[in-house]
Motif scaffolding. Structure first.
Motif, PDB file in Angstrom:
ATOM      1  N   ASP A   1       0.042  -6.400  11.728  1.00  0.00           N
ATOM      2  CA  ASP A   1       1.453  -6.749  11.961  1.00  0.00           C
ATOM      3  C   ASP A   1       2.358  -5.520  11.948  1.00  0.00           C
ATOM      4  N   PHE A   2       1.766  -4.324  12.133  1.00  0.00           N
ATOM      5  CA  PHE A   2       2.467  -3.043  12.263  1.00  0.00           C
ATOM      6  C   PHE A   2       2.897  -2.444  10.928  1.00  0.00           C
ATOM      7  N   ASN A   3       2.568  -3.081   9.800  1.00  0.00           N
ATOM      8  CA  ASN A   3       3.013  -2.613   8.491  1.00  0.00           C
ATOM      9  C   ASN A   3       1.865  -2.068   7.652  1.00  0.00           C
ATOM     10  N   VAL A   4       2.239  -1.294   6.642  1.00  0.00           N
ATOM     11  CA  VAL A   4       1.321  -0.894   5.574  1.00  0.00           C
ATOM     12  C   VAL A   4       1.818  -1.551   4.301  1.00  0.00           C
ATOM     13  N   TYR A   5       0.955  -2.295   3.628  1.00  0.00           N
ATOM     14  CA  TYR A   5       1.338  -2.935   2.376  1.00  0.00           C
ATOM     15  C   TYR A   5       0.692  -2.190   1.208  1.00  0.00           C
ATOM     16  N   ILE A   6       1.445  -2.114   0.118  1.00  0.00           N
ATOM     17  CA  ILE A   6       1.005  -1.393  -1.076  1.00  0.00           C
ATOM     18  C   ILE A   6       0.723  -2.401  -2.180  1.00  0.00           C
ATOM     19  N   TRP A   7      -0.468  -2.330  -2.755  1.00  0.00           N
ATOM     20  CA  TRP A   7      -0.885  -3.271  -3.795  1.00  0.00           C
ATOM     21  C   TRP A   7      -1.141  -2.549  -5.109  1.00  0.00           C
ATOM     22  N   ASP A   8      -0.806  -3.214  -6.206  1.00  0.00           N
ATOM     23  CA  ASP A   8      -1.169  -2.742  -7.539  1.00  0.00           C
ATOM     24  C   ASP A   8      -2.620  -3.153  -7.770  1.00  0.00           C
ATOM     25  N   THR A   9      -3.514  -2.191  -7.894  1.00  0.00           N
ATOM     26  CA  THR A   9      -4.939  -2.526  -7.983  1.00  0.00           C
ATOM     27  C   THR A   9      -5.286  -3.298  -9.250  1.00  0.00           C
ATOM     28  N   LEU A  10      -4.502  -3.144 -10.306  1.00  0.00           N
ATOM     29  CA  LEU A  10      -4.817  -3.801 -11.576  1.00  0.00           C
ATOM     30  C   LEU A  10      -4.327  -5.243 -11.634  1.00  0.00           C
ATOM     31  N   THR A  11      -3.173  -5.505 -11.030  1.00  0.00           N
ATOM     32  CA  THR A  11      -2.600  -6.850 -11.120  1.00  0.00           C
ATOM     33  C   THR A  11      -2.762  -7.661  -9.834  1.00  0.00           C
ATOM     34  N   GLY A  12      -3.043  -6.994  -8.729  1.00  0.00           N
ATOM     35  CA  GLY A  12      -3.159  -7.696  -7.456  1.00  0.00           C
ATOM     36  C   GLY A  12      -1.834  -8.064  -6.835  1.00  0.00           C
ATOM     37  N   VAL A  13      -0.745  -7.502  -7.337  1.00  0.00           N
ATOM     38  CA  VAL A  13       0.603  -7.812  -6.846  1.00  0.00           C
ATOM     39  C   VAL A  13       1.010  -6.810  -5.770  1.00  0.00           C
ATOM     40  N   ARG A  14       1.610  -7.303  -4.699  1.00  0.00           N
ATOM     41  CA  ARG A  14       2.129  -6.398  -3.664  1.00  0.00           C
ATOM     42  C   ARG A  14       3.431  -5.781  -4.152  1.00  0.00           C
ATOM     43  N   ILE A  15       3.497  -4.458  -4.145  1.00  0.00           N
ATOM     44  CA  ILE A  15       4.633  -3.772  -4.748  1.00  0.00           C
ATOM     45  C   ILE A  15       5.399  -2.908  -3.745  1.00  0.00           C
ATOM     46  N   GLY A  16       5.080  -3.055  -2.475  1.00  0.00           N
ATOM     47  CA  GLY A  16       5.833  -2.291  -1.497  1.00  0.00           C
ATOM     48  C   GLY A  16       5.262  -2.457  -0.105  1.00  0.00           C
ATOM     49  N   SER A  17       6.020  -1.970   0.868  1.00  0.00           N
ATOM     50  CA  SER A  17       5.564  -1.993   2.256  1.00  0.00           C
ATOM     51  C   SER A  17       6.186  -0.826   3.002  1.00  0.00           C
ATOM     52  N   LEU A  18       5.497  -0.375   4.027  1.00  0.00           N
ATOM     53  CA  LEU A  18       5.977   0.711   4.868  1.00  0.00           C
ATOM     54  C   LEU A  18       6.116   0.179   6.287  1.00  0.00           C
ATOM     55  N   SER A  19       7.333   0.210   6.794  1.00  0.00           N
ATOM     56  CA  SER A  19       7.611  -0.265   8.148  1.00  0.00           C
ATOM     57  C   SER A  19       8.187   0.883   8.952  1.00  0.00           C
ATOM     58  N   GLY A  20       7.627   1.102  10.105  1.00  0.00           N
ATOM     59  CA  GLY A  20       8.117   2.201  10.929  1.00  0.00           C
ATOM     60  C   GLY A  20       7.346   2.342  12.222  1.00  0.00           C
ATOM     61  N   HIS A  21       6.164   1.775  12.265  1.00  0.00           N
ATOM     62  CA  HIS A  21       5.377   1.809  13.497  1.00  0.00           C
ATOM     63  C   HIS A  21       5.738   0.613  14.371  1.00  0.00           C
ATOM     64  N   SER A  22       5.558   0.778  15.662  1.00  0.00           N
ATOM     65  CA  SER A  22       5.887  -0.291  16.608  1.00  0.00           C
ATOM     66  C   SER A  22       4.643  -0.961  17.185  1.00  0.00           C
ATOM     67  N   ASP A  23       3.491  -0.679  16.603  1.00  0.00           N
ATOM     68  CA  ASP A  23       2.254  -1.337  17.022  1.00  0.00           C
ATOM     69  C   ASP A  23       1.287  -1.308  15.840  1.00  0.00           C
ATOM     70  N   ARG A  24       0.114  -1.823  16.047  1.00  0.00           N
ATOM     71  CA  ARG A  24      -0.889  -1.948  14.980  1.00  0.00           C
ATOM     72  C   ARG A  24      -1.130  -0.624  14.264  1.00  0.00           C
ATOM     73  N   VAL A  25      -1.150  -0.664  12.928  1.00  0.00           N
ATOM     74  CA  VAL A  25      -1.531   0.498  12.122  1.00  0.00           C
ATOM     75  C   VAL A  25      -3.057   0.518  12.061  1.00  0.00           C
ATOM     76  N   SER A  26      -3.653   1.497  12.709  1.00  0.00           N
ATOM     77  CA  SER A  26      -5.105   1.523  12.868  1.00  0.00           C
ATOM     78  C   SER A  26      -5.824   2.303  11.782  1.00  0.00           C
ATOM     79  N   CYS A  27      -5.110   3.206  11.088  1.00  0.00           N
ATOM     80  CA  CYS A  27      -5.781   4.026  10.072  1.00  0.00           C
ATOM     81  C   CYS A  27      -4.773   4.544   9.046  1.00  0.00           C
ATOM     82  N   VAL A  28      -5.214   4.680   7.817  1.00  0.00           N
ATOM     83  CA  VAL A  28      -4.407   5.279   6.751  1.00  0.00           C
ATOM     84  C   VAL A  28      -5.267   6.312   6.031  1.00  0.00           C
TER      85      VAL A  28
END
Length: 337
Positions: free
Chosen positions: A288-315
């Motif tokens: 969906d063009f975003n990068v989501y940031i997760w807390d590995t210990l709690t499993g809670v999403r704690i942020g997102s990066l929006s700026g691309h206009s197409d699929r994020v293929s690699c991080v």
């Protein structure tokens, strides 16, 4: 006879699963006393613009300054991520590239794709000619990672991984236990032993020791293709990203899934994942063009990066952990911090 054997196999699998579940007394989400993490806000600091087609792969160098990216414009670009400059642009024989890798020393780069070949380039030579072509796969090359300047591991759509001697161009070992296209590999040296994880279209991830062609462990839990695998910084666990819209954390010693990172409102596939330097955060690229940031210990999403206009293929995250780079089908790479 076949039906009887199939029934016996299913019974044995059920017994193994029950035995493993009996020893699973706790999940990461069941632990208490973990302090909450505030939301993470990263900003794009560098725009790496040089490709004119979809970026499919990127990989940081060990110096945490240089990186390479591969695009279906038929170029392998070596970047200085500090100042957004292009150090080297290598024209490829095939534009259908899907994977790239930077050697730990920074002396070599490799790439491959639908040509079924892993092409290795010596970056210390003043030429764009291929130093070595590693050809034995019968399917597309989906991923590659250097172990050293002398060895590299490749993954392919022929359902196998291979270990190569770069100097001689010979195949050292072949690892074939998946029942679907292998889409990703992640290598790690731990206590003097070199191992790697593979993820495939059969929805399993497998642990391998490069010295043995036998699979060491098989991890299940996903419901669809595993597009990316990445070692946890400690080397005792690894993360996966799948088309089933979940990321998972698996512990190698406990031989089990520790956490699943998902939300009901996120239904798209996940192309890639990577851990922060400490391992506390998991970064995942989504369709969906975003990068989501997760807390590995709690499993809670704690942020997102929006700026691309197409699929994020690699991080990708460099070894010093000071930045995050994303590559997208919008032709751009962005460095965030």
């Amino acid at each position: 006879c076949g039906a009887v054997m199939s029934h016996e196999v299913q019974e044995l699998l059920s017994q193994i699963k029950a035995e493993k579940e009996a020893k699973h007394d706790m999940n990461l989400s069941d632990t208490t006393g973990i302090p909450p993490v505030s939301r993470i806000h990263l900003k794009p600091r560098r725009l790496l613009r040089g490709h004119v087609a979809k970026v499919y792969a990127l990989h940081w160098g060990a110096d945490s300054k240089h990186m390479c990216s591969a695009s279906q414009d038929g170029k392998l670009i070596l970047w200085n991520a500090f100042n957004s400059s292009i150090d080297h642009s290598i024209p490829l024989r095939s534009s259908w590239v899907m994977a790239c890798a930077y050697s730990p020393s920074g002396n070599f780069a490799a790439c491959g794709g639908l040509d079924n070949v892993c092409s290795v380039y010596n970056l210390r030579r003043a030429t764009d000619r291929v130093t070595r072509e590693l050809a034995a796969h019968t399917g597309y090359l989906s991923s590659c990672r250097f172990i050293s300047d002398h060895q590299i591991v490749t993954a392919s759509g022929d359902m196998s991984c291979m270990l190569w001697d770069i100097e001689t161009g010979t195949l050292v070992s072949q690892y074939a236990d998946h029942n679907g296209d292998v889409l990703s590999v992640s290598v790690k040296e731990h206590k003097g032993e070199m191992t790697f994880i593979s993820g495939a279209c059969d929805a399993t991830a497998k642990l391998w020791d490069v010295r043995s062609e036998q699979c060491q462990k098989t991890f299940v839990g996903h419901q669809s293709d595993i597009n990316c695998v990445h070692y946890f910084p400690s080397g005792q666990a690894f993360g996966t990203a799948s088309d089933d819209a979940t990321c998972k954390l698996f512990d190698i010693r406990a031989y089990r899934e520790l956490m699943s990172y998902e939300q009901p409102d996120i239904m798209c596939g996940i192309t890639s994942c990577n851990f922060s330097h400490s391992g506390r955060f998991l970064f995942a690229g989504y369709d969906d063009f975003n990068v989501y940031i997760w807390d590995t210990l709690t499993g809670v999403r704690i942020g997102s990066l929006s700026g691309h206009s197409d699929r994020v293929s690699c991080v990708g995250i460099p070894e010093d952990g000071m930045a995050l780079c994303t590559g997208s089908w919008d032709h751009d790479c962005k460095v965030w911090s």
